[in-house]
Design a protein around this motif. Structure first.
Motif, short mmCIF file in Angstrom:
data_model
loop_
_atom_site.label_atom_id
_atom_site.label_comp_id
_atom_site.label_asym_id
_atom_site.label_seq_id
_atom_site.Cartn_x
_atom_site.Cartn_y
_atom_site.Cartn_z
N SER A 256 0.95 -1.27 -0.18
CA SER A 256 -0.02 0.23 -0.53
C SER A 256 1.24 1.49 0.08
O SER A 256 0.26 2.79 -0.62
N SER B 288 0.55 3.34 -3.08
CA SER B 288 -0.30 4.80 -2.85
C SER B 288 0.47 6.44 -2.85
O SER B 288 0.06 7.17 -3.64
N VAL C 269 -5.83 7.65 -5.57
CA VAL C 269 -5.47 7.28 -4.72
C VAL C 269 -7.53 6.93 -3.71
O VAL C 269 -8.18 5.85 -3.43
N ASN D 265 -7.43 2.92 -5.18
CA ASN D 265 -7.11 2.41 -3.77
C ASN D 265 -7.42 1.99 -2.30
O ASN D 265 -8.18 1.29 -2.16
#
Length: 347
Positions: free
Chosen positions: A140, A143, A166, A169
């Protein structure tokens, strides 16, 4: 369950006749092991430059590269020289620290996840009890890199691509993690080696008890959510070249573009590695060594992403968000609840 092998640094220390409990020895062997695993994954990613074009051409009935070396294989070093020799152009008004760091964040975040992935008998750097949570956490981080690239570029199209990244995700990481949690309920552990070991028995006859067979609904959900996480059709909204030039990477060139491009495919392989580990028995397979089966499985996932890229049309950003929040989230919660009930009744 199958016995858990020692991590790669300890195995290397024992093979070298050194004390695996010595901190300096363990640090040295950890660096050697990290270099081996990193080189292995980067080699696979380099092959993608050739394989991607061949696979896409086969899906779309076209002739792929066939002029640069046998079967076009020399396109790999040719592309490396071509891209790395280009001038690095820095646009006016960029937020330089964030603009410089974004490609490194995108490329390195996926490589960190491979540290706890069991690729074969003893081929894993570490085996923490929170292994699956660690993999999701490191993946993650990409991102953050996408947002940095979009914001720092001082380009409205890049910024729009960062905002889309953004939104996408956040919408799909939650279903991804919830679906992974259903596997954790079955295995009773977040430890990657334990999840693999839990799939070592047979389900019915010769069919192994891989969680892709135990819970095919969760497997399908995870595959779809993974397409969104790695930015493949129908979810390649953050860079949508027909709409916003190239999204968050519009202003990048030379080695920075290479790092972003590399990070994209490393994340595809990390997604394949996670799927292979928690749904397809990890490195398990007959006859061939475990590492070979592991690579076959992640290349199988890559083949699926390339099929989706060639065959599935892109959805609009509003449709993407609606699918994530109103579809995938609800289905992943239902799958998690159903799994908990089934495991509770069986137990």
């Amino acid at each position: 369950m199958a016995p858990v092998s020692a991590p790669l640094p300890e195995t290397l220390a024992e093979l070298a006749g050194l004390d695996p409990n010595s901190v300096p020895v363990l640090v040295l062997m950890s660096l050697i092991g990290a270099a081996f695993i990193g080189s292995l994954m980067l080699t696979q990613t380099a092959l993608v430059i050739w394989a991607k074009r061949k696979i896409t051409a086969a899906f779309t009935d076209r002739i792929a590269i066939n002029r640069v070396g046998p079967a076009g294989l020399l396109i790999i070093p040719a592309d490396a020289v071509r891209l790395l020799s280009k001038e690095l152009i820095v646009p006016d008004g960029v937020d330089r620290p964030a603009w410089d760091l974004a490609p490194l964040v995108i490329a390195s975040s996926a490589l960190l996840g491979f540290a706890v992935i069991p690729m074969g008998n003893g081929i894993h750097l570490a085996d923490p009890e929170v292994g699956l949570a660690y993999v999701f956490a490191t993946a993650s981080i990409a991102s953050v890199g996408l947002v940095m690239a979009g914001y720092a570029s001082n380009n409205k199209y890049s910024f729009l691509g960062g905002l889309r990244a953004v939104a996408q995700n956040v919408a799909y990481e939650i279903p991804l993690i919830l679906t992974g949690a259903s596997v954790v309920i079955f295995a009773g552990s977040l430890q990657m080696s334990e999840i693999v070991a839990a799939q070592s028995q047979t389900l019915v006859g010769p069919i192994p008890s891989w969680y892709a067979f135990v819970n095919p609904f969760a497997f399908a959900l995870f595959m779809i959510a993974n397409l969104a996480e790695v930015g493949r059709n129908p979810f390649d909204i953050p860079e949508a070249p027909t709409e916003i030039v190239a999204g968050y990477q519009t202003e990048y060139s030379s080695v920075y573009f290479v790092l972003i491009y590399l990070g994209e495919f490393i994340h595809i392989f990390l997604g394949g590695a996670i799927i292979a580990t928690i749904f397809l028995g990890g490195p398990a397979g007959p006859v061939l060594p475990g590492i070979v089966w592991f690579l076959i499985k992640i290349w199988g996932v890559f083949l699926f992403t390339q099929w989706a890229r060639s065959a599935v049309p892109r959805v609009r950003i509003d449709q993407l968000i609606e699918i994530g929040w109103k579809g995938m989230l609800v289905l992943s919660l239902a799958n998690l609840l159903l799994t908990a009930v089934i495991v509770g009744v069986i137990a």
